[in-house]
Design an enzyme around this catalytic site. Structure first.
Site, mmCIF file in Angstrom:
data_model
loop_
_atom_site.group_PDB
_atom_site.id
_atom_site.type_symbol
_atom_site.label_atom_id
_atom_site.label_comp_id
_atom_site.label_asym_id
_atom_site.label_seq_id
_atom_site.Cartn_x
_atom_site.Cartn_y
_atom_site.Cartn_z
ATOM 1 N N LEU A 156 -120.938 13.711 10.123
ATOM 2 C CA LEU A 156 -121.312 12.799 11.210
ATOM 3 C C LEU A 156 -120.277 12.832 12.330
ATOM 4 C CD1 LEU A 156 -122.628 9.633 9.314
ATOM 5 C CD2 LEU A 156 -123.925 11.515 10.305
ATOM 6 N N GLY A 157 -119.167 13.499 12.079
ATOM 7 C CA GLY A 157 -118.153 13.599 13.128
ATOM 8 C C GLY A 157 -117.119 12.483 13.066
ATOM 9 N N LYS A 158 -116.665 12.181 11.843
ATOM 10 C CA LYS A 158 -115.616 11.151 11.711
ATOM 11 C C LYS A 158 -114.372 11.537 12.498
ATOM 12 C CE LYS A 158 -115.040 10.759 7.244
ATOM 13 N NZ LYS A 158 -116.124 11.227 6.395
ATOM 14 N N ILE A 198 -114.095 13.260 15.202
ATOM 15 C CA ILE A 198 -114.254 13.072 16.650
ATOM 16 C C ILE A 198 -114.201 11.578 17.000
ATOM 17 C CG2 ILE A 198 -115.771 13.456 18.644
ATOM 18 C CD1 ILE A 198 -114.600 16.019 17.485
ATOM 19 N N ASP A 213 -109.886 19.040 11.382
ATOM 20 C CA ASP A 213 -109.890 17.797 12.165
ATOM 21 C C ASP A 213 -108.541 17.550 12.840
ATOM 22 O OD1 ASP A 213 -112.475 16.919 12.079
ATOM 23 O OD2 ASP A 213 -112.225 15.744 10.253
ATOM 24 N N LYS A 234 -134.104 3.849 11.583
ATOM 25 C CA LYS A 234 -134.054 3.154 10.298
ATOM 26 C C LYS A 234 -132.636 2.681 9.958
ATOM 27 C CE LYS A 234 -138.281 3.212 9.030
ATOM 28 N NZ LYS A 234 -138.918 1.866 9.054
ATOM 29 N N GLY A 251 -108.061 37.012 10.808
ATOM 30 C CA GLY A 251 -108.847 37.169 9.584
ATOM 31 C C GLY A 251 -108.021 37.765 8.461
ATOM 32 N N CYS A 298 -103.506 37.594 15.959
ATOM 33 C CA CYS A 298 -103.077 37.792 14.568
ATOM 34 C C CYS A 298 -103.675 39.084 14.005
ATOM 35 C CB CYS A 298 -103.378 36.564 13.734
ATOM 36 S SG CYS A 298 -102.234 36.422 12.358
ATOM 37 N N LEU A 299 -104.700 39.005 13.152
ATOM 38 C CA LEU A 299 -105.297 40.250 12.668
ATOM 39 C C LEU A 299 -105.792 41.079 13.858
ATOM 40 C CD1 LEU A 299 -106.171 41.805 10.063
ATOM 41 C CD2 LEU A 299 -108.421 40.806 10.381
ATOM 42 N N HIS A 304 -100.828 32.387 16.681
ATOM 43 C CA HIS A 304 -102.126 31.770 16.998
ATOM 44 C C HIS A 304 -102.001 30.820 18.186
ATOM 45 C CE1 HIS A 304 -104.394 32.932 13.314
ATOM 46 N NE2 HIS A 304 -103.162 33.092 12.852
ATOM 47 N N GLU A 338 -104.283 29.560 19.866
ATOM 48 C CA GLU A 338 -105.383 28.584 19.885
ATOM 49 C C GLU A 338 -105.001 27.237 19.269
ATOM 50 O OE1 GLU A 338 -105.162 31.237 17.976
ATOM 51 O OE2 GLU A 338 -106.184 31.031 16.044
#
Ligand code: GLN
Length: 544
Positions: free
Chosen positions: A17-19, A21, A73, A190, A357, A384-385, A510, A512
């Site tokens: 559900l995206g806790k 975020i 996360d 609901k 990877g 990396c790889l 990395h 990123e």
């Protein structure tokens, strides 16, 4: 602030559900109001950390500065808050039990029977409060992985119950994230599943203070009142979380719904005025109003699952906004790339990223993608790889070292251009034994990297076992593949570049993991800019 406040985020009805975020968005709003906030994730699985998990199991493994291999996360937490996380921000059941069992072996429990309550719960409570006790944070948000009612999460839920009791009502808060499904046949939203999950929480002794309701359709006031009545919360504490087009909209959506205001009120904290989201909104406006599109190929072997490359995809969003461009990422499975079809798959792209990877599967496709980018002057970033593949490709196709490889893929290769470090050779345990976390790197003046970072000493996060083999460095450099970033202590090669190419960079680390909304990573920003230059030049040629 004298006392640290603790907010727990639990999940009901369904997973995904995206806790993360919601936790990150609430944290962002509180941070934007001047509070010092951090977020922690408690994961109920038995792995000591997610480092040994296949990306198909759990998505990307995120790495912190201090070398913790963590849940993805934590990446959201850092991207939203722009504050580094650490080992203390991610705790798994495996780690909790490991620590309790080690204490038991040392005799620390003085002959007592070691039990889930109190020993496991005490360990969990200690880990939750560790961040608060550091004195660095006013508010600690703890996200409990899994869904209430799961057998695995029971000790965590019990720990939350105890902490509410230990620390007092005004210092703790439970935000329960739930789903309000829409039944199209009935044309109705609901509430029953939510009522049940709140009840399940109650059975464990916890009354949810705030309900955050994931929904595809607007919740009417009537429906909110109904939820409030049946779930025993105030109406203003029923917060709608409607599907958003981007996760970066969620803080503003939560602000409109008053999530931060209600949370602060319940924690007895002042919330005058509005949070300062100026920079955040500047980013959003650039992200949503791109001037043009650039097409990047992401070559990897876990492309079926978007979460496997989460941080890379988010870095492109940050870098796209910085360049006022939409970055359209085309995921290409490296296993499907061959010498014959590589041009057809890749030629039209404006930039090529070869992903990190492990293992042999799909590497020949990655090497072909590198070759095509190199030979055709297509901007290239190898991570990396991906960097290791760039070195192998150069050794094979330019130095003509037939069969050059990484010893990870072929231990008997005649040309191990990528090899295991001496210190790694005796290691037999797989978990937590790679080169992990932040390491320094010194950049060569006048290199692309130096220009990109605008600095000569940087620190980037690592997660790998194999290294550029220095024995081949002279030959590779003489042939044109320059080593432009070195670890100042060990001399290990961290960056390779091709000065003769428009933009060709391979990094052993990395980047990123460090890109955030407030600080888009300079390498991604420069790569996207280079891809756009390349695209524009192509357009000019075709129009001439
Ligand atoms: N498998 C390679 C190594 O261990 C690269 C790892 C990665 O890409 N993260 O060195």
């Amino acid at each position: 602030m004298d006392t640290t406040k603790y907010i727990f985020v639990t999940g009901g009805v369904s997973s995904s559900l995206g806790k993360g975020i919601i936790a990150a968005s609430l944290a962002k709003l509180l941070q934007a109001r001047g509070f010092r906030v951090t977020i922690q994730k408690l994961d109920p699985y038995i792995n000591v950390d997610p480092g040994t998990l296949n990306p198909y199991e759990h998505g990307e493994c995120y790495v912190t500065d201090d070398g913790a291999e963590t849940d993805l996360d934590l990446g959201h937490y850092e991207r939203f808050l722009n504050v580094p996380t650490s080992q203390d921000n991610n705790v798994t059941t495996g780690r909790i039990y490991q620590s309790v069992i080690q204490k038991e072996r040392k005799g620390e429990f003085l002959g007592k029977t070691v039990q889930v309550i109190p020993h496991i719960t005490n360990e969990i409570k200690e880990r939750v409060q560790m961040l608060g006790k550091s004195g660095n944070y006013d508010i600690v948000i703890t996200e409990i992985g899994g869904t209430v009612g799961d057998i695995e999460s029971l000790p965590y839920i019990e720990s939350v119950r105890q902490l509410k009791w230990d620390l007092g009502k005004e210092n703790t808060l439970v935000v329960h994230l739930t789903l309000i499904p829409y039944l199209s046949a009935a044309g109705e939203l609901k509430t029953k599943p939510t009522q049940h999950s709140v009840k399940t929480l109650m059975e464990s002794g916890i009354q949810a203070d705030i309900l955050v309701c994931r929904t595809e359709h607007e919740l009417s006031d009537d429906l909110k009142r109904k939820l409030a009545l049946f779930c025993n919360v105030e109406t203003e504490a029923v917060i709608q979380s409607i599907d958003a087009s981007t996760i970066y909209d969620v803080p503003n959506l939560m602000l409109e719904e008053g999530l931060d205001r209600v949370a602060l009120k319940k924690l007895n904290l002042d919330a005058p005025g509005a949070p300062n989201l100026e920079r955040w909104n500047e980013f959003l406006s650039r992200h949503k109003n791109p001037k043009d599109t650039v097409h990047i190929g992401l070559i990897g072997k876990y492309v079926e699952l978007q979460d496997s490359y989460k941080s890379i995809l988010e870095s492109f969003i940050h870098a796209g906004a910085a360049n006022e461009l939409k970055v359209k990422v085309h995921s290409i499975h490296s296993e499907h790339i061959t010498t014959e079809n590589v041009a057809g798959k890749i030629e039209k792209l404006d930039g090529i990223l070869v992903a990190p990877g492990f293992g042999e599967r799909g590497i020949e496709g990655k090497i072909e993608a590198v070759r095509l980018a190199r030979e055709n002057g297509i901007p290239f970033l190898g991570i990396c790889l991906g960097m290791q593949m760039a070195v192998i490709e150069y050794a094979r196709n330019v130095l003509q070292l037939e069969g050059a490889n990484s010893t990870e893929m072929n231990p008997d290769t005649a040309h191990p251009v990528i090899d295991l470090m001496e210190a790694q050779k005796s290691i037999t345990d797989m978990g937590g034994t790679m080169r992990l976390g932040a390491w320094k790197c010194e950049l060569t003046p006048d290199s692309i990297a130096h220009g990109v970072y605008g600095d000569s000493l940087i620190e980037e996060r690592h997660r790998h076992r194999y290294e550029y083999n220095d024995n081949y460095r002279q030959a590779l450099e003489d042939a044109g593949l320059k080593a432009t970033g070195l670890n100042p202590d060990t001399g290990l090669v961290e960056i390779v570049e091709l000065p003769a190419h428009p933009w060709y960079v391979g990094v052993q680390y990395h980047p990123e993991y460090k890109s955030t909304v407030a600080n888009p990573h300079p390498l991604f920003v420069a790569f996207v800019a280079a891809a756009y230059r390349y695209a524009s030049a192509k357009k000019d040629v075709s129009m001439a």
